[in-house]
Design an enzyme around this catalytic site. Structure first.
Site, mmCIF file in Angstrom:
data_model
loop_
_atom_site.group_PDB
_atom_site.id
_atom_site.type_symbol
_atom_site.label_atom_id
_atom_site.label_comp_id
_atom_site.label_asym_id
_atom_site.label_seq_id
_atom_site.Cartn_x
_atom_site.Cartn_y
_atom_site.Cartn_z
ATOM 1 N N ASN A 10 0.868 -1.178 0.000
ATOM 2 C CA ASN A 10 0.000 0.000 0.000
ATOM 3 C C ASN A 10 0.902 1.225 0.000
ATOM 4 O O ASN A 10 1.460 1.593 1.031
ATOM 5 C CB ASN A 10 -0.910 -0.010 1.232
ATOM 6 C CG ASN A 10 -1.777 1.234 1.323
ATOM 7 O OD1 ASN A 10 -1.923 1.972 0.358
ATOM 8 N ND2 ASN A 10 -2.355 1.456 2.491
ATOM 9 N N TRP A 11 1.059 1.825 -1.178
ATOM 10 C CA TRP A 11 2.000 2.936 -1.309
ATOM 11 C C TRP A 11 1.506 4.219 -0.638
ATOM 12 O O TRP A 11 2.282 5.136 -0.427
ATOM 13 C CB TRP A 11 2.274 3.205 -2.793
ATOM 14 C CG TRP A 11 3.077 2.144 -3.476
ATOM 15 C CD1 TRP A 11 3.389 0.898 -3.003
ATOM 16 C CD2 TRP A 11 3.681 2.238 -4.770
ATOM 17 N NE1 TRP A 11 4.141 0.208 -3.917
ATOM 18 C CE2 TRP A 11 4.335 1.014 -5.022
ATOM 19 C CE3 TRP A 11 3.719 3.227 -5.752
ATOM 20 C CZ2 TRP A 11 5.032 0.761 -6.204
ATOM 21 C CZ3 TRP A 11 4.407 2.974 -6.928
ATOM 22 C CH2 TRP A 11 5.062 1.756 -7.146
ATOM 23 N N LYS A 12 0.210 4.279 -0.345
ATOM 24 C CA LYS A 12 -0.408 5.476 0.237
ATOM 25 C C LYS A 12 -0.147 6.686 -0.683
ATOM 26 O O LYS A 12 -0.115 6.522 -1.891
ATOM 27 C CB LYS A 12 0.065 5.685 1.669
ATOM 28 C CG LYS A 12 -0.175 4.434 2.527
ATOM 29 C CD LYS A 12 0.002 4.672 3.996
ATOM 30 C CE LYS A 12 -0.293 3.390 4.766
ATOM 31 N NZ LYS A 12 -0.273 3.608 6.226
ATOM 32 N N HIS A 95 -9.716 1.008 4.714
ATOM 33 C CA HIS A 95 -8.475 1.310 5.433
ATOM 34 C C HIS A 95 -8.745 2.350 6.513
ATOM 35 O O HIS A 95 -9.569 3.247 6.344
ATOM 36 C CB HIS A 95 -7.416 1.827 4.459
ATOM 37 C CG HIS A 95 -6.039 1.854 5.030
ATOM 38 N ND1 HIS A 95 -5.611 2.849 5.884
ATOM 39 C CD2 HIS A 95 -4.986 0.993 4.896
ATOM 40 C CE1 HIS A 95 -4.354 2.613 6.234
ATOM 41 N NE2 HIS A 95 -3.959 1.493 5.652
ATOM 42 N N GLU A 97 -7.232 4.861 7.479
ATOM 43 C CA GLU A 97 -7.038 6.256 7.078
ATOM 44 C C GLU A 97 -8.245 6.773 6.304
ATOM 45 O O GLU A 97 -8.620 7.949 6.443
ATOM 46 C CB GLU A 97 -5.756 6.382 6.250
ATOM 47 C CG GLU A 97 -4.514 6.153 7.090
ATOM 48 C CD GLU A 97 -3.282 5.771 6.301
ATOM 49 O OE1 GLU A 97 -2.262 5.441 6.940
ATOM 50 O OE2 GLU A 97 -3.328 5.769 5.046
ATOM 51 N N GLU A 167 -5.640 -4.864 10.311
ATOM 52 C CA GLU A 167 -4.658 -3.814 10.558
ATOM 53 C C GLU A 167 -4.962 -3.133 11.889
ATOM 54 O O GLU A 167 -5.798 -2.241 11.956
ATOM 55 C CB GLU A 167 -4.649 -2.803 9.411
ATOM 56 C CG GLU A 167 -6.029 -2.397 8.899
ATOM 57 C CD GLU A 167 -6.026 -1.018 8.285
ATOM 58 O OE1 GLU A 167 -5.033 -0.654 7.670
ATOM 59 O OE2 GLU A 167 -7.030 -0.307 8.468
ATOM 60 N N GLY A 173 2.279 2.489 10.814
ATOM 61 C CA GLY A 173 3.154 3.645 10.681
ATOM 62 C C GLY A 173 3.745 4.121 11.983
ATOM 63 O O GLY A 173 4.331 5.200 12.052
ATOM 64 N N SER A 213 2.614 -2.763 10.180
ATOM 65 C CA SER A 213 4.075 -2.646 10.273
ATOM 66 C C SER A 213 4.801 -3.975 10.088
ATOM 67 O O SER A 213 5.780 -4.266 10.774
ATOM 68 C CB SER A 213 4.487 -1.994 11.608
ATOM 69 O OG SER A 213 3.988 -0.678 11.693
ATOM 70 N N GLY A 234 2.880 -1.217 4.272
ATOM 71 C CA GLY A 234 2.934 0.219 4.049
ATOM 72 C C GLY A 234 4.317 0.678 3.647
ATOM 73 O O GLY A 234 4.785 0.417 2.543
ATOM 74 N N GLY A 235 5.019 1.331 4.565
ATOM 75 C CA GLY A 235 6.310 1.943 4.252
ATOM 76 C C GLY A 235 7.333 0.985 3.682
ATOM 77 O O GLY A 235 8.121 1.348 2.798
#
Length: 248
Positions: A10-12, A95, A97, A167, A173, A213, A234-235
């Site tokens: 998930n590049w966001k 998600h 967010e 999640e 994050g 994470s 994510g990251g």
């Protein structure tokens, strides 16, 4: 039954189109694995160049969002037919967010699940609890409510092809990660819930990811658990380490 592992990035809101193409090239040889479904869920502006860049590889492209109408006066939105025509196979919904920052509720998410299936897209449906709910020991009730609402009116055959991403919001994050046992506990609970809502065969077929994470150092332990079928990353999906997660 053996469920095929799925690792999705998930590049966001990261990566310009040119940066995205460069990243795909860097990851190309690192994410090769014929036994794993690899997905890049990218910002809308990156979809077309990334679909082109992954041609001939083992990678599928997913979207991070879409709207439930096919077309019309919905400024700033993107539709399921647009995604399909661009070559998208998966789409993230629910998600934290989107829920917390943009106010998306379970009624809308349920409509998105149904629309995605109708359009031929595979939903990656997210669920998870806040730190307050975890500390209050009401996280299972919260997740049950989310999934029950989000899958209302969705058929068993559709759910068998669904991807659910657990999640824990407190581990997104933040550098915090649920222990492998904590993640397994909730993923097993989700599978039991699907069995209760549908049947055992549907529960055995649905793929459940962990999405808090996951990284190169903890992926192998998390993925060794019987009810964790992959990760929503994510990251770490923006780094060469993503290849280590795919091949963990």
């Amino acid at each position: 039954m053996a469920r095929r592992r799925i690792i999705a990035g998930n590049w966001k809101m990261n990566m310009t189109p040119s940066e995205a193409v460069k990243l795909v090239a860097e990851l190309k040889d690192l994410v090769k694995n014929d036994d794993v479904d690899v997905v890049y869920c990218v910002p809308a502006i990156d979809i077309v160049p990334v679909v082109e860049a992954v041609k001939g590889t083992n990678v599928n492209v997913g979207a991070e969002n879409f709207y439930i109408e096919d077309k019309g006066a919905f400024t700033g939105e993107i539709s399921a037919p647009m995604l399909v025509d661009a070559g998208v196979k998966y789409v993230i919904m629910g998600h934290s967010e989107r829920r917390d920052i943009f106010g998306e509720n379970d009624i809308l998410i349920n409509a998105k699940v149904k629309k995605a299936f109708a359009a031929g897209l595979t939903p990656i449906l997210c669920c998870g609890e806040s730190l307050a709910l975890r500390k209050a020991d009401t996280y299972k009730e919260w997740i049950e409510r989310q999934i029950t609402w989000d899958l209302s009116g969705v058929t068993a055959d559709q759910v068998k092809n669904l991807v659910i991403a657990y999640e824990p919001i407190w581990a997104i994050g933040t550098g915090e990660t649920a222990t492998a046992d904590q993640a397994e506990e909730v993923c097993a609970f989700i599978r039991e819930l699907i069995a209760k809502l549908y049947d055992d065969a549907t529960a055995e077929a649905v793929r459940i990811q962990y999405g808090g994470s996951m990284n190169a150092s903890n992926a192998a332990e998390l993925l060794s658990k019987p009810n964790i079928d992959g990760g929503l990353i994510g990251g770490a999906s923006l780094k060469p380490d993503f290849g280590k997660i795919v091949n963990a």
